[in-house]
Design an enzyme around this catalytic site. Structure first.
Site, PDB file in Angstrom:
ATOM      1  N   CYS A   8       0.849  -1.202   0.000  1.00 38.26           N
ATOM      2  CA  CYS A   8       0.000   0.000   0.000  1.00 38.26           C
ATOM      3  C   CYS A   8       0.879   1.244   0.000  1.00 38.26           C
ATOM      4  O   CYS A   8       0.571   2.252  -0.649  1.00 38.26           O
ATOM      5  CB  CYS A   8      -0.902   0.018   1.228  1.00 38.26           C
ATOM      6  N   CYS A  54      -7.327  -2.133  -4.370  1.00 37.70           N
ATOM      7  CA  CYS A  54      -5.919  -1.827  -4.090  1.00 37.70           C
ATOM      8  C   CYS A  54      -5.080  -3.103  -4.091  1.00 37.70           C
ATOM      9  O   CYS A  54      -3.967  -3.120  -4.635  1.00 37.70           O
ATOM     10  CB  CYS A  54      -5.792  -1.130  -2.736  1.00 37.70           C
ATOM     11  N   HIS A  87       1.070   5.130  -1.515  1.00 34.79           N
ATOM     12  CA  HIS A  87       0.540   6.065  -0.511  1.00 34.79           C
ATOM     13  C   HIS A  87       1.459   6.220   0.701  1.00 34.79           C
ATOM     14  O   HIS A  87       0.978   6.414   1.812  1.00 34.79           O
ATOM     15  CB  HIS A  87      -0.841   5.603  -0.054  1.00 34.79           C
ATOM     16  N   ARG A 126     -12.917  -0.683  -2.215  1.00 33.85           N
ATOM     17  CA  ARG A 126     -11.737   0.147  -2.480  1.00 33.85           C
ATOM     18  C   ARG A 126     -10.462  -0.613  -2.086  1.00 33.85           C
ATOM     19  O   ARG A 126      -9.482  -0.643  -2.842  1.00 33.85           O
ATOM     20  CB  ARG A 126     -11.849   1.447  -1.685  1.00 33.85           C
TER      21      ARG A 126
END
Length: 267
Positions: free
Chosen positions: A176, A228, A180, A224
């Site tokens: 992730c 991802c 981000h 969501r």
């Protein structure tokens, strides 16, 4: 010779300035596009459907969800979204909005929670689940996130979510944090917020559920996160699994003090 060097530096400066202006202009154009769509956000249709489903008697027990406890007592829905995920004593689990709704649909209405969890996104009761989550999120719009971290499991889930966020694996060795985990990054003209800290009002966790203009679908946080993982080339996580809830705890706690804009609108 000095004159030539000076002219070269001036030309380079102009190129850099032009490139920077073009990049900024593209971002501004996307934001203007979203602002125009926001007035007629299709999420409003899901909100209306979700409110109807909350009050409608359904399932084998022919009951409504009006006695569902989302953290503030049976039937209370305003303000609950900005305090989820959290620990629930009746299930002895940390749950996010969607996993908690599963519990209520099973205990109050008699639905099979495991079957709903297996249903593909956008179909059957999963579609109803998204509508319910959209309406409940809308009832906390503009409120500040303040996830509890008093119970031991809530603290554990935060730490597990943090580890999952930084876990690199899969065919591309992604995590992730690959997208981000730092400031000022973007992909396909899309800004990528740094979710390891508070990204600000209405950004990241504070924007979902959201309507996706590109595919005409309403997405909850579970979908969501599922997408991802798809982009990281990981196996899909189970719907409402401890892994996805833990990630929700990590992102939600990091968003403390940020205002929710959900349901938002996305590209």
């Amino acid at each position: 010779m000095k004159t030539k060097n000076a002219l070269a530096w001036i030309a380079l400066g102009c190129l850099v300035s032009t490139a920077g202006w073009a990049q900024k202009s593209a971002v501004q154009s996307i934001e203007e596009y979203r602002a125009m769509l926001q007035d007629g956000n299709p999420a409003e249709l899901f909100e209306a459907k979700g409110e109807g489903l909350w009050k409608q008697k359904r399932g084998p027990k022919n009951a409504s969800l009006e006695q569902c406890d989302l953290g503030k007592g049976p039937g209370v829905f305003k303000g609950v979204f900005v305090e989820l995920p959290r620990y629930f004593a009746d299930t002895k689990r940390v749950q996010d909005l969607e996993s908690r709704l599963l519990t209520c649909m099973e205990t109050l209405q008699g639905f099979n929670a495991a079957e709903i969890a297996k249903t593909p996104f956008g179909k059957g009761e999963q579609n109803n689940m998204t509508a319910l989550a959209t309406w409940i999120a809308a009832e906390s719009k503009d409120m500040k996130f303040n996830l509890p971290q008093t119970h031991g499991q809530e603290k554990t889930f935060y730490e597990v979510g943090k580890r999952l966020f930084f876990q690199r694996a899969g065919s591309h060795d992604f995590s992730c944090a690959s997208c981000h985990g730092q400031d000022d990054t973007r992909i396909r003209l899309q800004d990528l917020p740094n979710l390891t800290k508070n990204p600000g009002d209405g950004v990241g966790f504070a924007a979902w559920p959201a309507y996706r203009v590109s595919n005409g679908q309403m997405w909850g946080m579970q979908q969501r996160l599922n997408d991802c993982y798809r982009q990281q080339r990981f196996p899909y996580p189970g719907f409402a699994s401890d892994a996805t809830v833990a990630l929700g705890v990590y992102l939600g706690v990091n968003s403390k003090g940020s205002a929710s804009v959900a349901p938002a609108i996305k590209r």
